[in-house]
Every structure is written in C-alpha cells, then in structure tokens.
Design an enzyme around this catalytic site. Structure first.
Site, mmCIF file in Angstrom:
data_model
loop_
_atom_site.group_PDB
_atom_site.id
_atom_site.type_symbol
_atom_site.label_atom_id
_atom_site.label_comp_id
_atom_site.label_asym_id
_atom_site.label_seq_id
_atom_site.Cartn_x
_atom_site.Cartn_y
_atom_site.Cartn_z
ATOM 1 N N GLU A 295 0.956 -0.736 -0.264
ATOM 2 C CA GLU A 295 0.044 -0.047 -0.593
ATOM 3 C C GLU A 295 0.871 1.229 0.011
ATOM 4 O OE1 GLU A 295 -3.695 0.713 -0.438
ATOM 5 O OE2 GLU A 295 -3.953 -1.971 -0.426
ATOM 6 N N TYR B 231 -7.122 6.813 4.683
ATOM 7 C CA TYR B 231 -7.082 5.480 3.346
ATOM 8 C C TYR B 231 -6.008 4.516 3.779
ATOM 9 C CZ TYR B 231 -5.610 3.280 -0.513
ATOM 10 O OH TYR B 231 -5.601 2.020 -1.845
ATOM 11 N N ASP C 154 -9.867 5.659 -3.038
ATOM 12 C CA ASP C 154 -8.770 6.213 -3.270
ATOM 13 C C ASP C 154 -9.314 7.194 -5.193
ATOM 14 O OD1 ASP C 154 -9.055 3.565 -5.108
ATOM 15 O OD2 ASP C 154 -7.034 2.985 -4.907
#
Length: 396
Positions: free
Chosen positions: A43, A126, A144
């Site tokens: 990520e 996020y 996103d």
C-alpha cells in the site's frame, strides 16, 4: 444522499463486482498470503507508483527485508537505496520508523485495528483502512482515485469529489456499497475495476457494473469524476557539480528534513536571477561546502518532473579554483563547511553504486566510466554515441 437512494437493492451490483474480481484479478505477490507486513508495504509502495513498477520494487524489497524485524534492523541508508527510483523518499523513511515502532510498542506484531494502524508514521486514513480491510478483513470501505472514478460514474455525481460536501458524500456511498464480510475482496475489486476498466479512458462494455451505471446512461462518463483544475507546471533550473580529486568525486548527504533527506548527491542548487548555469554551480558549491571551484567541463543536461515542478538539471565537472588545492593530496584537503548536508565523502565511481541518490544523480552516476584522466558517460544530451568528457585531474 446514500447509494441506496439510487439503488435500493445493492446486492446485484455487489455480486456482479465480486464475480468479476474472482475472474479478473491480477496475480500480485502480496495477494498470495495477505500477511499484514506485505499488505502494508504494498500500500505504501503503490502510492504515486504504477503497478508494474511497484511489483518489481516490492519483490526486490521482500528479498532484502522479508519481515518486520529485518526492516526494523536495517540502516536508513540501506532502506533508501532499496527505495531509490520510487521517489517521495519520506515514504521509505516512514516505513523504517513505523517498523521500529511496531517492534518497540506492539511486540513485533503489526496492529490490526485501523485506529492503531493510522498512528504509524506515514499511514493516513485511506492506507489504514486498506490494511485493516485487506490484511485483517475488517468491514471498512476504502476510497482512492480508482474508487472515486467508479462511484462517481456509477452514481453520476456532479459535485467535486475531493472537497466537501462531495468528498463526504463519496465516503458515505463507499460505505453503503461495501459487501459486508467480504471487505478484502470488495475493496480490491473496486480499486482493480477503477484501474483496469473504469480508468481515465473507460472500457464501459467490459465493466461488470455498466448496466447499472448512471453516467453511462446519461452520457456523462467523460465528465466524471469532477476534479480540481490541474496545477500549473513550474519550471526550475538547477546546476550540480562533480568535484573530482585523485580519481574520487565529492558527494554529500542531504539534511534529514529535506525533500531528499538522507540521500547522497552531487552538490548544487537552483538558479538565482539571470545567472548562467555555470555561475550557479560555482556559487552553490561555495555556499554549501565553502569550496571555491571552477568549471572544468560542461557535462550534460538532464530533465525530470517532481509534483508540480519541471526540473532542468545542468551537470558540470569541477575542480578547485585554487592551484594549491588542486595539487594537494586528498588527505590534506580542508574539511568542507557544510550548510545543506550532514555528511560528505570522497568516493570512487564504484562506491557511488552503494549510496542512495535522487533519480537524476543516480542516472548520471550509473553512466560514468573512468578512462585514465577522463570520465566517460553513456548519456549524451545531443543524441550522439558514447561521449568522452574530460574530468580535469591535472596538478596545474
């Protein structure tokens, strides 16, 4: 407004999405076992990074740092060297800080709660949601840029989605749409759909949600999502110098809080006023090191971009302006008066390979080859073949 106000029964959309993902998902290395460490690294790495490039870096990273203890025990220089080329180097420094925090404060076990994950350096809401849902299967929706496209087109949102009220509306819709008990698959399916099908140039006939999509029905797909105006590009001209002495080149390490903090570079800086590039490098070298230098050779001009900046970087071969210093042994040279760095070295070209460097500096460093008193570079801004470039090392 909620997504259920538009689609009272979301189950057909959810089923279509998950069925598509089961058939179409890419084979990605962190999907083999979904360990929290791998999901976290992926990520962070995929922020501002294209997938193919991210996969290559991820696999190399896992060879170097296969788990939290190996990362936490690494030096910052080693971590930055592994990250080199991905840019936004604060991400790498924060990974190291976070790994050490997990080892110290969480007993080496990656935290599972989003509120604990978000407390780690470099992790925002996020990313915390993505890790919690994908690694730990918690029912938290992720939004996103890919999810923005899918939802704003699905619901035909005519409001800007990166500022409120549109941002909050989109977050609520993402929560409505989440397939409870299948957050791992759902969130990845939404991101995968936005990346592979519902992109900037969407392939609507291939989309599993096309029969539901309001933007497609209304002909507004190209207008969604509504985004802020693009920032105007800002040109910057920079000059850097390779100061050579006894077959070694001077490099210095940028201060920790700089944009490229902890990276090694050939010193230099931005042009002031109407300076010529060669005047800039002489001034910058004096300001940053205290060394008075002269230009021995125009080396090359390289270009890149960073966030909103278009950077033109002039590289020069330098030597000392003082003839006595040009004749002095390396070990008797004065220590530099560092103002923009916290360390410096005189290194061979081979030793440059081990140091983390910003992209253009690395590009140049990798192109350099010694040849007697001459440096050779495979880069040539004028489009010719191998260029032999004089690096003054005489004792005149």
């Amino acid at each position: 407004m909620h997504l259920t106000d538009i689609f009272p029964d979301l189950s057909p959309l959810q089923t279509a999405l998950l069925d598509w993902f089961a058939r179409s998902q890419r084979e990605l290395p962190w999907r083999r076992d979904y360990t929290p460490y791998k999901v976290w690294i992926s990520e962070i790495m995929l922020q501002q990074t294209q997938m193919d490039r991210g996969v290559a870096y991820f696999e190399n990273w896992m060879r170097l740092f296969p788990d939290l203890p190996s990362l936490a025990g690494a030096s910052e220089e080693t971590v930055l060297r592994a990250w080199e080329g991905l840019g936004y180097y604060s991400r790498a420094r924060n990974l190291l800080k976070a790994a050490r925090m997990v080892m110290k404060d969480h007993g080496g076990v990656f935290p599972s709660r989003a509120e604990d994950i978000v407390s780690l350096p470099g992790v925002g809401p996020y990313t915390a949601a993505a890790i919690a849902s994908i690694a730990f299967q918690q029912d938290i929706a992720c939004v996103d840029a890919n999810v923005e496209r899918v939802l704003s087109r699905l619901a035909d949102l005519a409001v800007p989605v990166r500022q409120n009220p549109g941002k909050a509306l989109l977050a609520d819709m993402a929560g409505d749409f989440l397939t409870r008990g299948h957050a791992r698959e759902h969130n990845q399916a939404m991101m995968e759909l936005g990346a592979l099908v519902c992109g900037r140039k969407p392939d609507c006939p291939s989309c599993p949600l096309s029969s539901f999509c309001l933007a497609r029905k209304r002909g507004t797909v190209s207008e969604r999502p509504v985004l802020p105006a693009r920032q105007k590009r800002i040109p910057i001209t920079v000059s850097c110098g390779l100061l050579l002495h006894e077959s070694r080149v001077y490099v210095q390490r940028r201060l920790p809080n700089d944009v490229w903090g902890g990276m090694w570079e050939f010193p230099g800086g931005g042009r002031e006023g109407e300076e010529r590039p060669d005047e800039t490098v002489v001034r910058e070298f004096l300001e940053e090191t205290g060394f008075a230098v002269r230009v021995a050779k125009n080396l090359i001009v390289l270009r890149t971009n960073y966030t909103k900046y278009d950077i033109t970087m002039h590289f020069f071969v330098l030597d000392f302006a003082d003839a006595a210093l040009r004749a002095a042994p390396l070990k008797s040279l004065p220590e530099p008066a560092l103002s923009e760095a916290d360390a410096c070295r005189w290194v061979t070209l081979e030793e440059l390979e081990e140091l983390p460097m910003p992209s253009l500096h690395r590009k140049l460093a990798q192109s350099l080859r010694p040849g007697g008193n001459t440096l050779f570079t495979s880069l040539n801004d004028e489009g010719g073949p191998l260029a032999a470039l004089l690096a003054r090392q005489d004792n005149a």
